[in-house]
Write an enzyme that holds these catalytic residues in place. Sequence first.
Site, mmCIF file in Angstrom:
data_model
loop_
_atom_site.group_PDB
_atom_site.id
_atom_site.type_symbol
_atom_site.label_atom_id
_atom_site.label_comp_id
_atom_site.label_asym_id
_atom_site.label_seq_id
_atom_site.Cartn_x
_atom_site.Cartn_y
_atom_site.Cartn_z
ATOM 1 N NE ARG A 289 11.187 22.177 -18.557
ATOM 2 C CZ ARG A 289 12.451 22.579 -18.526
ATOM 3 N NH1 ARG A 289 12.771 23.691 -17.883
ATOM 4 N NH2 ARG A 289 13.390 21.907 -19.164
ATOM 5 C CG HIS B 160 15.244 21.835 -11.100
ATOM 6 N ND1 HIS B 160 15.994 22.977 -11.235
ATOM 7 C CD2 HIS B 160 15.296 21.217 -12.308
ATOM 8 C CE1 HIS B 160 16.486 23.054 -12.460
ATOM 9 N NE2 HIS B 160 16.069 22.005 -13.139
ATOM 10 C CB SER C 21 18.200 26.813 -14.890
ATOM 11 O OG SER C 21 17.813 25.824 -13.982
ATOM 12 C CE LYS D 187 22.779 23.753 -20.652
ATOM 13 N NZ LYS D 187 21.781 23.055 -19.812
HETATM 14 N N1 LIG Z 1 9.878 23.682 -14.166
HETATM 15 C C1 LIG Z 1 10.117 22.394 -14.262
HETATM 16 N N2 LIG Z 1 9.131 21.498 -14.020
HETATM 17 C C2 LIG Z 1 9.389 20.180 -14.169
HETATM 18 N N3 LIG Z 1 10.576 19.653 -14.528
HETATM 19 C C3 LIG Z 1 11.571 20.501 -14.762
HETATM 20 C C4 LIG Z 1 11.397 21.913 -14.643
HETATM 21 N N4 LIG Z 1 12.583 22.500 -14.939
HETATM 22 C C5 LIG Z 1 13.433 21.513 -15.237
HETATM 23 N N5 LIG Z 1 12.842 20.318 -15.141
HETATM 24 C C6 LIG Z 1 13.434 19.017 -15.398
HETATM 25 O O1 LIG Z 1 14.565 18.859 -14.587
HETATM 26 C C7 LIG Z 1 15.543 18.066 -15.268
HETATM 27 C C8 LIG Z 1 16.874 18.785 -15.241
HETATM 28 O O2 LIG Z 1 16.761 19.880 -16.070
HETATM 29 P P1 LIG Z 1 17.826 21.031 -16.252
HETATM 30 O O3 LIG Z 1 18.847 21.001 -15.208
HETATM 31 O O4 LIG Z 1 18.241 21.059 -17.683
HETATM 32 O O5 LIG Z 1 16.886 22.284 -15.945
HETATM 33 P P2 LIG Z 1 16.433 23.422 -16.892
HETATM 34 O O6 LIG Z 1 15.561 24.297 -16.103
HETATM 35 O O7 LIG Z 1 15.891 22.853 -18.166
HETATM 36 O O8 LIG Z 1 17.826 24.152 -17.131
HETATM 37 P P3 LIG Z 1 18.351 24.803 -18.500
HETATM 38 O O9 LIG Z 1 17.459 25.951 -18.786
HETATM 39 O O10 LIG Z 1 19.768 25.196 -18.152
HETATM 40 O O11 LIG Z 1 18.304 23.712 -19.541
HETATM 41 C C9 LIG Z 1 14.971 17.825 -16.662
HETATM 42 O O12 LIG Z 1 14.322 16.579 -16.681
HETATM 43 C C10 LIG Z 1 13.955 18.918 -16.808
HETATM 44 O O13 LIG Z 1 12.938 18.544 -17.700
HETATM 45 MG MG LIG Z 2 17.109 21.940 -19.642
#
Ligand SMILES: Nc1ncnc2c1ncn2[C@@H]1O[C@H](COP(=O)(O)OP(=O)(O)OP(=O)(O)O)[C@@H](O)[C@H]1O
Ligand SMILES: [Mg+2]
Length: 167
Positions: free
Chosen positions: A98, A21, A136, A45
């Site tokens: 990703r 993020h 996450s 969630k």
């Molecule tokens: N490692 C990463 N690299 C690039 N973008 C990311 C990464 N992790 C999350 N994102 C992006 O951040 C945004 C918010 O994602 P989100 O909060 O769902 O995170 P997540 O890591 O996917 O969490 P969860 O596992 O709970 O779904 C989305 O556009 C997601 O694609």
């Molecule tokens: Mg996600």
Amino acid sequence: MKPDMKRAIFPGSFDPLTMGHLDIIERSTSLFDELVIAVLNNPDKNPMFSPEERCEMIEEVLADFNSGDCRLVVESFSGLLVNYVKSKNATSIIRGIRAVSDYEYERRMALMNKRLAPEIETVFLMASEEYSYVSSRLLKQVFLLDGRVDGLVPKLIVDRLRSKNGG
Ligand SMILES: Nc1ncnc2c1ncn2[C@@H]1O[C@H](COP(=O)(O)OP(=O)(O)OP(=O)(O)O)[C@@H](O)[C@H]1O
Ligand SMILES: [Mg+2]
């Protein structure tokens, strides 16, 4: 806000914020004048951290973060994303991609949001290679099974994961 200022919204659960993020946030700051990190209030969630805790952690991490000319704002939201984006007078939604698995979901969301609000553009940033496997959810799984997550989340978040889960 000046009329020519470009404000973008980066929406997500951020439960908790990861280096993935943070990488997207850092790269977005060179593209926009203001970036709002919008924490989704999603009780269904079953999140580990409350929206308030997530916002507070992100603010703390960003406190010593040089965002150049870009203003960073952190707040929580609920309801339909495009309504929130409109209420902020923002022009763009930022999302990270990703893998192909992200792509299919993001494609549907972007097209639906385009239909609901044609004036708002979704901007996709390709995940940096080093964090492209980090989510996450996976991070919490590994942490709860006593695996090392150092380096995949900011140090402060490791501490908060520890104190949340009994030391
Ligand atoms: N490692 C990463 N690299 C690039 N973008 C990311 C990464 N992790 C999350 N994102 C992006 O951040 C945004 C918010 O994602 P989100 O909060 O769902 O995170 P997540 O890591 O996917 O969490 P969860 O596992 O709970 O779904 C989305 O556009 C997601 O694609
Ligand atoms: Mg996600």
